[in-house]
Every structure is written in structure tokens, then in C-alpha cells.
Design a protein around this motif. Sequence first.
Motif, PDB file in Angstrom:
ATOM      1  N   GLY A 296       0.748  -1.240   0.000  1.00 58.61           N
ATOM      2  CA  GLY A 296       0.000   0.000   0.000  1.00 58.61           C
ATOM      3  C   GLY A 296       0.778   1.290   0.000  1.00 58.61           C
ATOM      4  N   ALA A 297       2.080   1.262   0.248  1.00 52.24           N
ATOM      5  CA  ALA A 297       2.877   2.484   0.223  1.00 52.24           C
ATOM      6  C   ALA A 297       4.291   2.122  -0.201  1.00 52.24           C
ATOM      7  CB  ALA A 297       2.874   3.173   1.578  1.00 52.24           C
ATOM      8  N   ASP A 298       5.037   3.114  -0.660  1.00 53.85           N
ATOM      9  CA  ASP A 298       6.349   2.817  -1.218  1.00 53.85           C
ATOM     10  C   ASP A 298       7.466   2.873  -0.185  1.00 53.85           C
ATOM     11  OD1 ASP A 298       6.324   5.548  -0.792  1.00 53.85           O
ATOM     12  OD2 ASP A 298       7.456   6.028  -2.604  1.00 53.85           O
ATOM     13  N   GLY A 299       7.207   3.394   1.011  1.00 49.06           N
ATOM     14  CA  GLY A 299       8.269   3.605   1.975  1.00 49.06           C
ATOM     15  C   GLY A 299       8.349   2.541   3.049  1.00 49.06           C
ATOM     16  N   PRO A 300       9.226   2.754   4.049  1.00 57.12           N
ATOM     17  CA  PRO A 300       9.389   1.785   5.137  1.00 57.12           C
ATOM     18  C   PRO A 300       8.212   1.809   6.099  1.00 57.12           C
ATOM     19  CG  PRO A 300      10.712   3.752   5.551  1.00 57.12           C
ATOM     20  CD  PRO A 300      10.132   3.915   4.177  1.00 57.12           C
TER      21      PRO A 300
ATOM     22  N   ARG B  62      18.519 -22.444   0.138  1.00 53.16           N
ATOM     23  CA  ARG B  62      18.277 -21.172  -0.539  1.00 53.16           C
ATOM     24  C   ARG B  62      16.796 -20.816  -0.469  1.00 53.16           C
ATOM     25  NH1 ARG B  62      22.083 -23.736  -3.837  1.00 53.16           N
ATOM     26  NH2 ARG B  62      23.969 -22.509  -4.233  1.00 53.16           N
ATOM     27  N   LEU B  63      16.517 -19.512  -0.467  1.00 52.53           N
ATOM     28  CA  LEU B  63      15.151 -19.015  -0.446  1.00 52.53           C
ATOM     29  C   LEU B  63      14.887 -18.203  -1.699  1.00 52.53           C
ATOM     30  CD1 LEU B  63      15.144 -17.484   3.179  1.00 52.53           C
ATOM     31  CD2 LEU B  63      14.871 -19.893   2.537  1.00 52.53           C
ATOM     32  N   VAL B  64      13.600 -18.032  -2.022  1.00 50.52           N
ATOM     33  CA  VAL B  64      13.179 -17.076  -3.045  1.00 50.52           C
ATOM     34  C   VAL B  64      12.902 -15.756  -2.339  1.00 50.52           C
ATOM     35  CG1 VAL B  64      11.435 -16.490  -4.769  1.00 50.52           C
ATOM     36  CG2 VAL B  64      12.162 -18.879  -4.477  1.00 50.52           C
ATOM     37  N   LEU B  65      13.412 -14.657  -2.876  1.00 49.76           N
ATOM     38  CA  LEU B  65      13.129 -13.329  -2.352  1.00 49.76           C
ATOM     39  C   LEU B  65      11.991 -12.697  -3.138  1.00 49.76           C
ATOM     40  CD1 LEU B  65      16.695 -11.803  -1.912  1.00 49.76           C
ATOM     41  CD2 LEU B  65      15.033 -12.137  -0.074  1.00 49.76           C
ATOM     42  N   LEU B  66      11.045 -12.093  -2.441  1.00 55.23           N
ATOM     43  CA  LEU B  66      10.024 -11.290  -3.106  1.00 55.23           C
ATOM     44  C   LEU B  66      10.004  -9.918  -2.447  1.00 55.23           C
ATOM     45  CD1 LEU B  66       6.648 -12.148  -4.576  1.00 55.23           C
ATOM     46  CD2 LEU B  66       6.734 -10.248  -2.942  1.00 55.23           C
ATOM     47  N   GLY B  67      10.240  -8.878  -3.243  1.00 60.90           N
ATOM     48  CA  GLY B  67      10.267  -7.521  -2.720  1.00 60.90           C
ATOM     49  C   GLY B  67       9.112  -6.702  -3.247  1.00 60.90           C
ATOM     50  N   VAL B  68       8.498  -5.916  -2.360  1.00 61.48           N
ATOM     51  CA  VAL B  68       7.402  -5.037  -2.756  1.00 61.48           C
ATOM     52  C   VAL B  68       7.631  -3.678  -2.101  1.00 61.48           C
ATOM     53  CG1 VAL B  68       5.971  -5.982  -0.891  1.00 61.48           C
ATOM     54  CG2 VAL B  68       4.898  -4.693  -2.735  1.00 61.48           C
ATOM     55  N   GLY B  69       7.424  -2.607  -2.864  1.00 62.22           N
ATOM     56  CA  GLY B  69       7.626  -1.263  -2.341  1.00 62.22           C
ATOM     57  C   GLY B  69       9.060  -1.060  -1.878  1.00 62.22           C
ATOM     58  N   PHE B  70       9.210  -0.477  -0.697  1.00 62.92           N
ATOM     59  CA  PHE B  70      10.525  -0.302  -0.085  1.00 62.92           C
ATOM     60  C   PHE B  70      11.302  -1.615  -0.080  1.00 62.92           C
ATOM     61  CE2 PHE B  70      12.527  -1.167   4.080  1.00 62.92           C
ATOM     62  CZ  PHE B  70      13.647  -0.350   3.985  1.00 62.92           C
TER      63      PHE B  70
ATOM     64  N   SER C 213      11.455  -3.891  -2.216  1.00 64.03           N
ATOM     65  CA  SER C 213      12.066  -4.285  -3.484  1.00 64.03           C
ATOM     66  C   SER C 213      13.502  -3.771  -3.588  1.00 64.03           C
ATOM     67  CB  SER C 213      11.232  -3.785  -4.672  1.00 64.03           C
ATOM     68  OG  SER C 213      11.286  -2.374  -4.801  1.00 64.03           O
ATOM     69  N   THR C 214      13.796  -2.623  -2.976  1.00 61.10           N
ATOM     70  CA  THR C 214      15.182  -2.134  -2.996  1.00 61.10           C
ATOM     71  C   THR C 214      16.043  -2.989  -2.080  1.00 61.10           C
ATOM     72  OG1 THR C 214      14.735  -0.497  -1.249  1.00 61.10           O
ATOM     73  CG2 THR C 214      14.438   0.207  -3.507  1.00 61.10           C
ATOM     74  N   LEU C 215      15.500  -3.340  -0.922  1.00 63.01           N
ATOM     75  CA  LEU C 215      16.221  -4.188   0.028  1.00 63.01           C
ATOM     76  C   LEU C 215      16.457  -5.577  -0.561  1.00 63.01           C
ATOM     77  CD1 LEU C 215      17.310  -4.761   2.903  1.00 63.01           C
ATOM     78  CD2 LEU C 215      14.953  -5.258   3.582  1.00 63.01           C
ATOM     79  N   ALA C 216      15.413  -6.161  -1.170  1.00 66.69           N
ATOM     80  CA  ALA C 216      15.522  -7.515  -1.707  1.00 66.69           C
ATOM     81  C   ALA C 216      16.495  -7.583  -2.877  1.00 66.69           C
ATOM     82  CB  ALA C 216      14.140  -8.015  -2.139  1.00 66.69           C
ATOM     83  N   ALA C 217      16.443  -6.593  -3.761  1.00 64.40           N
ATOM     84  CA  ALA C 217      17.376  -6.579  -4.891  1.00 64.40           C
ATOM     85  C   ALA C 217      18.815  -6.493  -4.409  1.00 64.40           C
ATOM     86  CB  ALA C 217      17.051  -5.413  -5.823  1.00 64.40           C
ATOM     87  N   ARG C 218      19.044  -5.672  -3.385  1.00 63.99           N
ATOM     88  CA  ARG C 218      20.396  -5.545  -2.827  1.00 63.99           C
ATOM     89  C   ARG C 218      20.863  -6.870  -2.212  1.00 63.99           C
ATOM     90  NH1 ARG C 218      23.943  -2.786  -4.704  1.00 63.99           N
ATOM     91  NH2 ARG C 218      25.018  -4.784  -4.620  1.00 63.99           N
ATOM     92  N   LEU C 219      19.970  -7.537  -1.489  1.00 71.27           N
ATOM     93  CA  LEU C 219      20.310  -8.833  -0.898  1.00 71.27           C
ATOM     94  C   LEU C 219      20.619  -9.863  -1.972  1.00 71.27           C
ATOM     95  CD1 LEU C 219      17.647  -9.100   1.943  1.00 71.27           C
ATOM     96  CD2 LEU C 219      20.112  -8.910   2.255  1.00 71.27           C
ATOM     97  N   ALA C 220      19.811  -9.869  -3.047  1.00 74.45           N
ATOM     98  CA  ALA C 220      20.036 -10.825  -4.137  1.00 74.45           C
ATOM     99  C   ALA C 220      21.404 -10.616  -4.785  1.00 74.45           C
ATOM    100  CB  ALA C 220      18.928 -10.697  -5.171  1.00 74.45           C
ATOM    101  N   LEU C 221      21.814  -9.359  -4.918  1.00 78.37           N
ATOM    102  CA  LEU C 221      23.117  -9.062  -5.507  1.00 78.37           C
ATOM    103  C   LEU C 221      24.259  -9.424  -4.568  1.00 78.37           C
ATOM    104  CD1 LEU C 221      22.293  -5.608  -7.136  1.00 78.37           C
ATOM    105  CD2 LEU C 221      23.030  -7.666  -8.375  1.00 78.37           C
ATOM    106  N   ASP C 222      24.085  -9.158  -3.276  1.00 79.71           N
ATOM    107  CA  ASP C 222      25.179  -9.333  -2.322  1.00 79.71           C
ATOM    108  C   ASP C 222      25.303 -10.746  -1.787  1.00 79.71           C
ATOM    109  OD1 ASP C 222      25.734  -6.664  -2.610  1.00 79.71           O
ATOM    110  OD2 ASP C 222      24.751  -6.047  -0.747  1.00 79.71           O
ATOM    111  N   HIS C 223      24.196 -11.507  -1.792  1.00 82.52           N
ATOM    112  CA  HIS C 223      24.208 -12.846  -1.188  1.00 82.52           C
ATOM    113  C   HIS C 223      23.561 -13.879  -2.121  1.00 82.52           C
ATOM    114  CE1 HIS C 223      25.372 -10.988   2.661  1.00 82.52           C
ATOM    115  NE2 HIS C 223      24.453 -10.075   2.395  1.00 82.52           N
TER     116      HIS C 223
END
Length: 375
Positions: free
Chosen positions: A82-86, A153-161, A163-173
Motif C-alpha cells: 500500500g505504500a512505497d516507503g518503510p 536457498r530461499l526465493v526473495l520477493l520484494g514489494v515497495g521499499f 524491493s530495494t532491500l531484496a534486490a540488494r540482498l540478491a546481488l550481495d548474497h
Amino acid sequence: MTALRVLKVAAVLTSVAVLLAATGLLGARALAQDRNADVFAIRDTKGIDEQQFVRIGGVEQWATIRGRDRRNPVILVLGGLGADGPGTVASPFLGAFQGWETDFTVVQWDQRGAGKTFARAGRALDPDLGIALITSDAVELTTYLQRRLPKPRLVLLGVGFGSTLAARLALDHPQAYSAYVAAGQIADRRIVRQAATQSHLLRLATERGDQATVADLTLAGPHPFADTPRDPEKLAAFGRASGRYHARNPPHQERDVLTAPNWSLADALALRSGMSASEAKFGRAWDEGFDFAALRATFRIPVAVVQGDLDLDAPVDLSRAWFDSIHAPAKVFVTIPGAGTHALQTDSDAYIKVLRETVRPWVLRRDARWRVSAP
């Protein structure tokens, strides 16, 4: 943007909660919670249904683990609805994810400053609350889930805020995750996304000869949320314009929260204050300080983007530009016509189709390769 609607929902929650207490309807609410507990109960002998506080980073944080077969791949949902922020959560909206639980074990997490975790902390925020702390918590939660379930291993699903956290985790780990799914990818600052939304709405209004909306968008300007202090006339004009072209919205969000099993009235009321407090604490730091450009990179795991074409928080043109900029072993972009920021709730079947037909095969193939190569 859709934060306006979230604040309205939160205000309604506050009013309804007060009304329930004042009119003695708490018993009816308790019955509705019991009914939902029965409706959403997982009775499969191989299933799992855990809803509890888990100690992460030295703090008790709310996490739910639900699925009809423990052997299925695990999805960790980061962010809320429902919102884009934390400060947002998805855990009380059980119906949005129930259809996923046949093919996946779904993990919901109320991060620090959000939902039941925020309520548990007495509505107090950690002094160091920000991206770094939440990212550290996410890594620790991942390790906990890998051992608890157990899954390598897990599947990451990011929504709103998230999605930035999940993408970073996918790249770093990449060793910890088998695929990344974005329910609309936020890869640009708010001021860029707001301008893209404004341009999209103006294009629609112009094509339809909608002079009232064109006038409202002209009054609102390209960045109606950027003024300090915010101009109420600009916000009202943008609200009128976006309201004429709004996407599908879930019909009973307030009821879903108030009748969610294991959610007290205090938990429900903490939703609004958690969003406001988290946004005030580090929303601007996230928006202005996060390295969005670094998300345009090479992923070592498959990536899927699934979102509505009317998503105002993650405008589809910007999500597509991000998607086209990245490299991954496999990737797919799926647009849901007529859906918006709440697509996870209004169009759950579209997500189920992608998860079942694309993401699950990705995961099973990757896990099979891991088993062959593991010592």
C-alpha cells in the motif's frame, strides 16, 4: 501517491477500533478472528503454520511461516502493501497469499518499526534504525529460515521499499537465494517516480480529452510531494487527478487487519504510527541516500518482475527500464493490465501463475544442480 490512500485506511482503522471498544463489539471481532483462523488454517500433515516472534538482531520480531508442504520452495516477502516507503507490512493480509501456499512456503516478516514488531517494542524505534540495520536483520532471518525449514536457498520477493532491500540482498548474497521476484521494482528516487507518474497520468488524460484532469495535473506540478511544507492545494489536485485513473483496490483492507488472527487492536493501531514513525526516521535517508544506480547490475540468480501497469509507486516504464538494464541467468517481465500498487491483493492469481509456471521451475532446477555439486 498511494500513501494518501494508506493514511485514509489507517485513519479508518483508528476510528473503527475506537468504535469497537466504545460499542462493545469486541466480542464480534473476536468471533470474526476465530472464523478467519479456521478459514486460513493449514491442516495438511506435511504443512507448516507458525506465527510467532523470533529473536533477530537481539529484538523480538514478528514472522509467519505458512505452506501446505514443507518440501516446497520458500518465499521470503520483504516490504509491505500500500505504500512505497518503510514501515509497511503484509502479514495481516492472509487472503492475498493463501493461493501461493500450495506451491510455496510463504514467510512474512514485520520489520523493525512496522506492524506487530513495532507494537511489541512499545512503539519505540531503534536509534540506529535504517537500511543497514534492516538489511542485517534480513540476513539473520534468512539464516534462521535456512536452518529452521531447512532450505539451502530461499526465493526473495520484494514489494515497495522491500524491493530495494531484496534486490540488494540478491546481488550481495546470491548463495542464499535461488531467485528474486519484484512486485514492482523501485529503482529510482521518489522525485523521479513522481515525475513519471505525473507524465503517465497527463498522457492518459490528454489522450481522452480529459481537461479537468489536465488542469489538476498542471496545478499540482511535476513534484507535488516535494514541497516543504507541502502545498495542500497541489496535493488535493493530484489526488483528484490520480483518483480518476486509479487502479483496482482491495475492498476490505480495514476488515482484513482488524480480523486477522493473532492481531490485537493495539497491533492494528500500530500500523499507522509505525509507517509514520519509520518514514520520519529514515524515509528521506533511504530515498536520497540509497544507491539505486547500483541495482542496475548483473544478478547471479533469475529475476522476475510482476506488476500492474497502473502502479503509481513503481511506474511501469521505470520498472521496465531497470529490468532492461540488468543481466541475469534468466529473467521475465509480466505486466498486469488495470492493476496498481495493490496488485498482490487484487490480482493474486497473476502472481500465482508466474510463481508456479516460471519461478518454481527456476528454483527446482537450481536446487537440483546444487544437490549434484554439493559434497
